[in-house]
Design a protein around this motif. Structure first.
Motif: not given
Length: 365
Positions: A17, A20, A303
């Protein structure tokens, strides 16, 4: 009993996460050369790192990436000053000695007049690259490389080891340099040459490599299940084609090299091939996971915040929103409202990501 309960409450966010989210900010930085927006992205990344970084050794790598970004900007400006031409602007700041070049270098100028337009253009270009590097540095400071390796799909385990070792180089380099400086200060040495600093760093890197190889060997790294040869070939080819499709789709979306439907189709097909091949290839890796990292609501929110920041900048660039590209170097940079609001969503991880308990707090508890 209270101390035991206190130890079980905090948890670290999934490293995927963080990566991203950071890549979303880097994509947003790649769509603009407005210094106001670039500095805003830099501030957002730094604020989240300050709010959610741990006290692990790699958590101090963000400052090193900031320094690297300053070096990138300085090199870009110096090269532009040495190689710029009068055609890049008319506002002359100063004149450098003109160095004559051989005949085969016709068209290349070294020295001469340096204009304000050329320097500002180089400054904005260097700032864009520096901000993208700092976004990667934010991911290095927030995500644990060991947990990232553990979270990779089984089909990409070998490739993931190489990527994780490469990603840990910068954080470990910062840790070793800090350790060496502290040791020199304890010995009463306030300054040292590059040779006395580089050799201990190299020695530490070699020792960690040997320890990593021994640990991987003791844990049965490389042990795979028996899979038919044709299945291995099909899986490997599908992964390769899927990654090529993803790279082509992402590159086309970022650079507008292809129309949006073609680029989106290539990206979707690449994702389907890669995910399907990884699912099949996972059967080849005979390894288990101890306490895998969960992917819950905080991971989705982090994200999503990076995706919103990147998507806002991409849509604004495709629609020609004013302010992403400056009309000229000497123009006062505007502040476009919609991109700013989209970038501010990137601050969400400082709130939605679970806070970490510091080691000092655990000891006190």
């Amino acid at each position: 009993m209270r101390a035991a309960n206190h130890l079980t409450l905090p948890r670290a966010l999934h490293p995927g996460a963080w990566w991203l989210w950071a890549l979303g900010l880097a994509v947003a930085a790649s769509r603009t050369r407005n210094p106001v927006l670039l500095i805003l992205i830099l501030v957002i990344a730094g604020f989240v790192v300050a709010a959610r970084r741990s006290d692990a050794p790699w958590a101090n790598s963000y400052v090193a990436f900031l320094k690297l970004g300053l070096v990138v900007i300085a090199v870009r400006v110096v090269l532009q000053a040495l190689l710029s031409t009068r055609s890049q602007g008319n506002t002359i700041l100063f004149t450098l000695p003109l160095i004559p070049l051989p005949a085969w270098a016709t068209g290349v100028k070294l020295g001469g007049e340096v204009t304000a337009e050329a320097l500002l253009t180089a400054l904005y270009d260097g700032l864009q690259l520096a901000v993208m590097l700092c976004c990667i540095g934010a991911a290095n400071a927030l995500a644990s490389p060991r947990r990232l390796l553990k979270s990779l799909p089984g089909a990409l385990y070998e490739m993931g080891v190489a990527c994780v070792v490469a990603l840990t180089f910068a954080p470990q380099l910062v840790t070793d340099a800090r350790r060496i400086r502290a040791a020199r200060r304890l010995r009463g040495r306030t300054s040292g040459s590059f040779r006395t600093t580089a050799m201990p760093v190299l020695e530490g890197a070699l020792d960690r490599s040997v320890e990593l190889a021994a640990a991987m060997d003791s844990r049965g790294y490389g042990r795979t299940a028996q899979v038919p040869r044709n299945q291995r070939r099909i899986t490997g080819g599908s992964v390769l084609l899927g990654l090529l499709g993803i790279a082509l789709g992402v590159y086309s979306l970022l650079t507008d090299a292809m129309s949006f439907p073609i680029a989106a189709t290539a990206l979707a097909v690449g994702l389907l091939l890669a995910v399907g091949a990884m699912t099949v290839g996972h059967q080849r890796v005979a390894r288990t996971r101890y306490r895998p990292d969960p992917w819950a609501l905080p991971e989705w929110l982090v994200t999503l915040s990076g995706a919103i920041a990147a998507g806002t900048m991409i849509v604004a660039a495709n629609r020609g929103v004013e302010g992403l590209v400056l009309a000229g170097p000497l123009v006062v940079p505007p502040v476009p409202l919609v991109p700013v609001l989209g970038l501010l969503v990137g601050l969400a991880p400082a709130i939605v990501a679970p806070p970490l308990t510091r080691r000092r707090e655990l000891v006190a508890a």
